[in-house]
Design a protein around this motif. Structure first.
Motif, PDB file in Angstrom:
ATOM      1  N   ILE A 118      35.481 -31.904 -41.323  1.00  0.00           N
ATOM      2  CA  ILE A 118      36.752 -31.705 -40.614  1.00  0.00           C
ATOM      3  C   ILE A 118      36.887 -32.754 -39.518  1.00  0.00           C
ATOM      4  CG2 ILE A 118      38.065 -30.165 -39.081  1.00  0.00           C
ATOM      5  CD1 ILE A 118      36.812 -27.791 -40.678  1.00  0.00           C
ATOM      6  N   ARG A 119      35.829 -32.962 -38.746  1.00  0.00           N
ATOM      7  CA  ARG A 119      35.875 -33.948 -37.659  1.00  0.00           C
ATOM      8  C   ARG A 119      36.098 -35.363 -38.189  1.00  0.00           C
ATOM      9  NH1 ARG A 119      31.059 -31.489 -33.965  1.00  0.00           N
ATOM     10  NH2 ARG A 119      32.399 -30.217 -32.664  1.00  0.00           N
ATOM     11  N   ALA A 120      35.483 -35.687 -39.316  1.00  0.00           N
ATOM     12  CA  ALA A 120      35.613 -37.034 -39.869  1.00  0.00           C
ATOM     13  C   ALA A 120      37.018 -37.283 -40.421  1.00  0.00           C
ATOM     14  CB  ALA A 120      34.568 -37.257 -40.954  1.00  0.00           C
ATOM     15  N   GLN A 121      37.564 -36.306 -41.126  1.00  0.00           N
ATOM     16  CA  GLN A 121      38.857 -36.512 -41.786  1.00  0.00           C
ATOM     17  C   GLN A 121      40.053 -36.154 -40.918  1.00  0.00           C
ATOM     18  OE1 GLN A 121      39.108 -35.365 -45.915  1.00  0.00           O
ATOM     19  NE2 GLN A 121      36.876 -35.368 -46.086  1.00  0.00           N
ATOM     20  N   LEU A 122      39.846 -35.270 -39.961  1.00  0.00           N
ATOM     21  CA  LEU A 122      40.936 -34.840 -39.073  1.00  0.00           C
ATOM     22  C   LEU A 122      40.435 -34.902 -37.627  1.00  0.00           C
ATOM     23  CD1 LEU A 122      41.998 -31.705 -41.158  1.00  0.00           C
ATOM     24  CD2 LEU A 122      43.086 -33.949 -41.202  1.00  0.00           C
ATOM     25  N   PRO A 123      40.228 -36.102 -37.095  1.00  0.00           N
ATOM     26  CA  PRO A 123      39.592 -36.227 -35.777  1.00  0.00           C
ATOM     27  C   PRO A 123      40.388 -35.610 -34.622  1.00  0.00           C
ATOM     28  CG  PRO A 123      40.364 -38.363 -36.559  1.00  0.00           C
ATOM     29  CD  PRO A 123      40.535 -37.397 -37.686  1.00  0.00           C
TER      30      PRO A 123
END
Length: 161
Positions: A118-123
């Motif tokens: 989630i953090r990588a794709q939707l920072p």
């Protein structure tokens, strides 16, 4: 162990049944993609992981919160040891991934990978770990004396997360 994936649906129907899963039974690749797509489509700015989710009171409040006509949060994961509580939570939150697990024993590795994805794709998404540990058995909330000393240690489990 057999990997299971739920049916993709926009809305839960009376005939739609979700799976009640343990962490080892989840198709994590599928669920991660589904959750990221859901977050993207919803426009939410927060992803909640609800430990001790119970029947879903906190989750309902989080998902109903709005700011400037925009949805603030999606509850992406609900964990509770009580199967009936999870069934109630699923009825109200059909897009949430539900785990029937004890938060003291659940394997956190796949959950950490979900959060990392989630953090990588939707920072821009903020991750919220919500943990409403019960208090009725170690406080006077039920009235009278303290009841169960072991339940006092539940908040200490949060350091694992």
């Amino acid at each position: 162990m057999k990997k299971l994936a739920r049916t993709k649906t926009k809305k839960s129907s009376p005939n739609h049944k979700q799976l009640l899963l343990h962490v080892t039974e989840v198709n994590w690749a599928y669920e991660t993609r589904r959750i990221i797509d859901w977050l993207r489509e919803s426009g939410a700015r927060m992803a909640y992981l609800d430990l001790f989710c119970g029947a879903g009171g906190t989750s309902t409040g989080a998902e109903q919160a709005m700011y400037a006509d925009s949805k603030i949060a999606c509850v992406v994961l609900g964990i509770n040891h009580d199967r009936e509580a999870i069934q109630s939570h699923q009825a109200n939150h059909p897009h949430t991934l539900h785990l029937v697990e004890d938060v003291c024993e659940v394997n956190l590795d796949p959950i950490a990978r979900l959060v990392a994805a989630i953090r990588a794709q939707l920072p821009y998404i903020k991750i919220v770990l919500w943990a409403s540990a019960e208090c009725t058995n170690h406080s006077k909330a039920k009235g009278g004396d303290h009841r169960e000393a072991d339940s006092r240690s539940l908040p200490e489990e949060l350091f694992r997360y």
